[in-house]
Write a protein that holds these residues in place. Structure first.
Motif: not given
Length: 83
Positions: A29-33, A53-57, A59-62
């Motif tokens: 999950a960390l690598a995906l983020f 898109w950065l805010l979306v990523a 706000a909900a990392p996975f």
């Protein structure tokens, strides 16, 4: 850790195995983020859409990262080709 002790106790083996699986899932999950953030920053999107898109990523990392790779990334590169 003593391997003989580890394999003699099924409970300890299960706990160790579950811990290893949990660590792999968290690392994935960390690598995906991290990959999503790097991809968003390097995309040909406008500054405003990059921030969204950065805010979306963040706000909900996975889920945000998955959405970027499923929806956002393809759309960003299609728009680039269209212009």
């Amino acid at each position: 850790m003593d391997l003989e002790k580890l394999f003699s106790s099924p409970e300890l083996l299960l706990e160790t195995g579950l811990l290893a699986v949990a660590a792999l899932v968290m690392f994935g999950a960390l690598a995906l983020f991290v990959c999503a953030v790097v991809s968003i920053i390097g995309s040909p999107l406008s500054f405003g859409m990059t921030v969204v898109w950065l805010l979306v990523a963040f706000a909900a990392p996975f889920l945000g990262s998955l959405l970027w790779f499923i929806v956002g990334r393809g759309d960003a590169y299609r728009r680039r080709v269209a212009y």
